[in-house]
Design a protein around this motif. Structure first.
Motif, PDB file in Angstrom:
ATOM      1  N   GLY A  20      32.861 137.556  73.463  1.00  0.00           N
ATOM      2  CA  GLY A  20      32.656 138.913  73.953  1.00  0.00           C
ATOM      3  C   GLY A  20      33.177 139.993  73.028  1.00  0.00           C
ATOM      4  N   VAL A  21      33.384 139.666  71.754  1.00  0.00           N
ATOM      5  CA  VAL A  21      33.820 140.651  70.762  1.00  0.00           C
ATOM      6  C   VAL A  21      33.020 140.460  69.480  1.00  0.00           C
ATOM      7  N   GLU A  22      32.838 141.543  68.759  1.00  0.00           N
ATOM      8  CA  GLU A  22      32.147 141.511  67.471  1.00  0.00           C
ATOM      9  C   GLU A  22      33.162 141.201  66.363  1.00  0.00           C
ATOM     10  N   PRO A  23      32.733 140.572  65.269  1.00  0.00           N
ATOM     11  CA  PRO A  23      33.656 140.412  64.144  1.00  0.00           C
ATOM     12  C   PRO A  23      34.045 141.788  63.598  1.00  0.00           C
ATOM     13  N   TYR A  24      35.297 141.915  63.204  1.00  0.00           N
ATOM     14  CA  TYR A  24      35.753 143.184  62.640  1.00  0.00           C
ATOM     15  C   TYR A  24      35.656 143.187  61.116  1.00  0.00           C
ATOM     16  N   PHE A  25      35.397 142.019  60.536  1.00  0.00           N
ATOM     17  CA  PHE A  25      35.375 141.886  59.080  1.00  0.00           C
ATOM     18  C   PHE A  25      34.251 140.929  58.711  1.00  0.00           C
ATOM     19  N   THR A  26      33.401 141.320  57.776  1.00  0.00           N
ATOM     20  CA  THR A  26      32.283 140.487  57.321  1.00  0.00           C
ATOM     21  C   THR A  26      32.161 140.614  55.811  1.00  0.00           C
ATOM     22  N   ARG A  27      31.933 139.476  55.132  1.00  0.00           N
ATOM     23  CA  ARG A  27      31.678 139.482  53.696  1.00  0.00           C
ATOM     24  C   ARG A  27      30.575 138.495  53.387  1.00  0.00           C
ATOM     25  N   PRO A  28      29.673 138.806  52.486  1.00  0.00           N
ATOM     26  CA  PRO A  28      29.554 140.103  51.829  1.00  0.00           C
ATOM     27  C   PRO A  28      29.017 141.150  52.810  1.00  0.00           C
ATOM     28  N   LEU A  29      29.129 142.410  52.403  1.00  0.00           N
ATOM     29  CA  LEU A  29      28.651 143.497  53.252  1.00  0.00           C
ATOM     30  C   LEU A  29      27.134 143.527  53.324  1.00  0.00           C
ATOM     31  N   GLU A  30      26.475 143.130  52.253  1.00  0.00           N
ATOM     32  CA  GLU A  30      25.007 143.093  52.203  1.00  0.00           C
ATOM     33  C   GLU A  30      24.540 141.641  52.222  1.00  0.00           C
ATOM     34  N   GLY A  31      23.450 141.365  52.893  1.00  0.00           N
ATOM     35  CA  GLY A  31      22.901 140.017  52.929  1.00  0.00           C
ATOM     36  C   GLY A  31      23.580 139.158  53.978  1.00  0.00           C
ATOM     37  N   PRO A  32      23.228 137.875  54.021  1.00  0.00           N
ATOM     38  CA  PRO A  32      23.803 136.971  55.021  1.00  0.00           C
ATOM     39  C   PRO A  32      25.313 136.828  54.844  1.00  0.00           C
ATOM     40  N   ALA A  33      26.020 136.818  55.954  1.00  0.00           N
ATOM     41  CA  ALA A  33      27.475 136.684  55.915  1.00  0.00           C
ATOM     42  C   ALA A  33      27.873 135.296  55.426  1.00  0.00           C
ATOM     43  N   ALA A  34      28.899 135.248  54.595  1.00  0.00           N
ATOM     44  CA  ALA A  34      29.506 133.989  54.167  1.00  0.00           C
ATOM     45  C   ALA A  34      30.864 133.817  54.834  1.00  0.00           C
ATOM     46  N   TYR A  35      31.389 134.907  55.409  1.00  0.00           N
ATOM     47  CA  TYR A  35      32.675 134.871  56.100  1.00  0.00           C
ATOM     48  C   TYR A  35      32.707 136.008  57.107  1.00  0.00           C
ATOM     49  N   VAL A  36      33.163 135.694  58.324  1.00  0.00           N
ATOM     50  CA  VAL A  36      33.387 136.709  59.352  1.00  0.00           C
ATOM     51  C   VAL A  36      34.742 136.455  59.983  1.00  0.00           C
ATOM     52  N   GLU A  37      35.311 137.501  60.535  1.00  0.00           N
ATOM     53  CA  GLU A  37      36.611 137.342  61.165  1.00  0.00           C
ATOM     54  C   GLU A  37      36.658 138.168  62.447  1.00  0.00           C
ATOM     55  N   PHE A  38      37.208 137.551  63.485  1.00  0.00           N
ATOM     56  CA  PHE A  38      37.379 138.185  64.786  1.00  0.00           C
ATOM     57  C   PHE A  38      38.869 138.378  65.043  1.00  0.00           C
ATOM     58  N   ARG A  39      39.213 139.380  65.832  1.00  0.00           N
ATOM     59  CA  ARG A  39      40.582 139.541  66.332  1.00  0.00           C
ATOM     60  C   ARG A  39      40.533 139.317  67.827  1.00  0.00           C
ATOM     61  N   LEU A  40      41.442 138.458  68.307  1.00  0.00           N
ATOM     62  CA  LEU A  40      41.399 138.022  69.699  1.00  0.00           C
ATOM     63  C   LEU A  40      42.708 138.276  70.423  1.00  0.00           C
ATOM     64  N   GLY A  41      42.602 138.743  71.641  1.00  0.00           N
ATOM     65  CA  GLY A  41      43.752 138.865  72.536  1.00  0.00           C
ATOM     66  C   GLY A  41      44.698 139.986  72.180  1.00  0.00           C
ATOM     67  N   ASP A  42      45.752 140.078  72.986  1.00  0.00           N
ATOM     68  CA  ASP A  42      46.743 141.141  72.825  1.00  0.00           C
ATOM     69  C   ASP A  42      47.463 141.076  71.482  1.00  0.00           C
ATOM     70  N   ASP A  43      47.606 139.858  70.936  1.00  0.00           N
ATOM     71  CA  ASP A  43      48.290 139.700  69.654  1.00  0.00           C
ATOM     72  C   ASP A  43      47.336 139.873  68.466  1.00  0.00           C
ATOM     73  N   GLU A  44      46.051 140.099  68.765  1.00  0.00           N
ATOM     74  CA  GLU A  44      45.017 140.221  67.736  1.00  0.00           C
ATOM     75  C   GLU A  44      45.043 139.043  66.765  1.00  0.00           C
TER      76      GLU A  44
END
Length: 126
Positions: A20-44
């Protein structure tokens, strides 16, 4: 925690839907993502999904370790994961009073542990 997937955009969509959350970080910025990162919960806490081509460790079903994260409602969380296509690898198992674990496999071969723990809840005001 970093997971791997052969199709990071598909994994990003799956985790966005399940968590229920979007990734806050994606690389590369253009084209298909090779890495994404989510922050979860109160501790992020961070959950990353990396293209399996870049892993320097064995990947795939049954590879690696199981990392557990605390959830407030294990049955509801487990049902949400199953509804999204995860497979239960280890059903809910009582480990002690108020402490229960389960393990699921995501559609990308990663094992994910879910836990309810009175110790974690007490340390975090629960």
């Amino acid at each position: 925690m970093t997971l791997t997937a052969a199709d990071v955009p598909a994994a990003a969509r799956w985790y966005t839907d399940v968590l229920g959350v979007e990734p806050y970080f994606t690389r590369p910025l253009e084209g298909p993502a090779a890495y994404v990162e989510f922050r979860l919960g109160d501790d992020e806490d961070e959950l990353g999904v990396m293209d399996a081509r870049f892993a320097t460790w064995p990947v795939g079903e049954g590879a690696g370790v199981v990392v557990h994260w605390h959830v407030d409602d294990l049955p509801a969380t487990l049902a949400r994961f199953e509804d999204a296509g995860a497979t239960v690898v280890s059903p809910p198992t009582v480990r002690g009073e108020g402490w229960t674990t389960a393990v699921v496999a995501d559609p990308f071969g990663n094992l994910l542990g879910l836990i309810t723990s009175p110790h974690w809840a007490a340390a975090h005001g629960g």
